[in-house]
Design an enzyme around this catalytic site. Structure first.
Site: not given
Ligand SMILES: NC(=O)c1ccc[n+]([C@@H]2O[C@H](COP(=O)([O-])OP(=O)(O)OC[C@H]3O[C@@H](n4cnc5c(N)ncnc54)[C@H](O)[C@@H]3O)[C@@H](O)[C@H]2O)c1
Length: 294
Positions: A156, A160
């Protein structure tokens, strides 16, 4: 007066069934925008479209990892509204259950990157010719994890960080076309994706409590993000940071990251919790962390 009012604009939103996407769709619609609600599965977005009223809404089922399906949804958007002004590439997932890099299911790791990073690229790619033609705006959803240590959440956080770079490059490139791009950095928000840090997983909930000072560890309502997103679009902002208390941490990241990374590595309670997380992923007790001398 905003420089780029959303009234009358057509905004394509991925992850529109979820907390931030749905809240943003509601706010945009209330300000007079046409909203295209794109998400996996049709039920939730159709219900949202009905709730908003069919007039300026279009619900389209699409998986953001599927380039051909995205191209089709963009075509259907343009057929319906005559163009596409703004794309909000916002769909995202986190690994469930959270896990370290040593113990995560490789398919899970790659799926998170596929949705959170490549899904953003594929969404924007499909919409970009129309956004450029309309001299419109692109907003991509990153996170404070673009610069905060991503322990137990690495696919994740790396996605990002990639989304942030994507948005920055895109903004610089779109200037020559009279269009613009921005990056959204939500802090913690009360939505399902944040569940593992807010109760559904005891270990990562405790880690969030330790790693984030209490003010930064609090979650806010998706409606607050939605208001900031609409302001960000209307001002063609390069960065949308909500809540604003995160802004100094982003600005000072070059100084603070080495310190917070050291804390992440050395904090005795975080290390104990990491071991527990790895053991829970590998009940035989043979996880790499358990056998590590450090
Ligand atoms: N909630 C937070 O604390 C937080 C913080 C920072 C960033 N974000 C980001 O905000 C964005 C929105 O998340 P949210 O908080 O509203 O969570 P959410 O889980 O409520 O919404 C995510 C939405 O994305 C959709 N989605 C997932 N995979 C998809 C795919 N392959 N194709 C199409 N749609 C897909 C889901 O169906 C869901 O509706 C995500 O990118 C997330 O990473 C959230």
């Amino acid at each position: 007066m905003p420089t780029y009012p959303v009234a009358g604009k057509t905004v394509f939103i991925t992850g529109a069934a979820g907390g931030i996407g749905a809240a943003t769709a509601r706010t945009l619609h209330s300000r007079g925008a046409n909203v295209v609600l794109a998400d996996r599965g049709i039920d939730a977005i159709s219900a949202l479209a009905r709730d908003l009223g069919g007039d300026r809404t279009l619900a389209l089922s699409v998986d953001v990892t599927d380039s051909a399906a995205l191209a089709d949804t963009v075509d259907r958007t343009v057929d319906r509204f005559g163009g596409l002004d703004v794309v909000f590439a916002n769909a995202g997932i986190a690994a469930d259950p959270p896990a370290t890099i040593a113990t995560i299911d490789p398919a899970m790791f790659e799926r998170v990157v596929e949705v959170d990073l490549l899904g953003v690229w594929r969404t924007v790619r499909a919409a970009l010719p129309h956004v450029i033609a309309a001299r419109g705006h692109v907003l991509v959803t990153a996170s404070v994890y673009a610069y905060f240590n991503g322990m137990t959440n690495a696919p994740y956080a790396m996605s990002k960080a990639g989304v942030e770079q994507f948005g920055r490059a895109l903004r610089a490139e779109l200037g020559i076309h009279g269009a613009s791009a921005g990056v959204l950095y939500p802090g913690w928000v009360h939505t399902p994706i944040a569940g593992a840090a807010f109760g559904s997983n005891d270990i990562t909930t405790r880690m969030r409590e330790i790693a984030f000072p209490s003010l930064l560890g609090k979650a806010i309502a998706p409606t607050r993000i939605a208001d900031a997103v609409v302001r960000g679009i209307e001002n063609r902002s390069a960065r949308v940071m909500v809540p604003r208390r995160w802004a100094p941490f982003s600005a000072l990241r070059g100084v603070l990251n080495p310190v917070t990374d050291l804390i992440a590595e050395r904090h005795p309670e975080l290390r104990r919790l990491l071991r527990r997380l790895e053991e829970s992923a590998d009940p035989t007790g043979k996880s790499p962390q358990t056998n590590s001398p450090r």
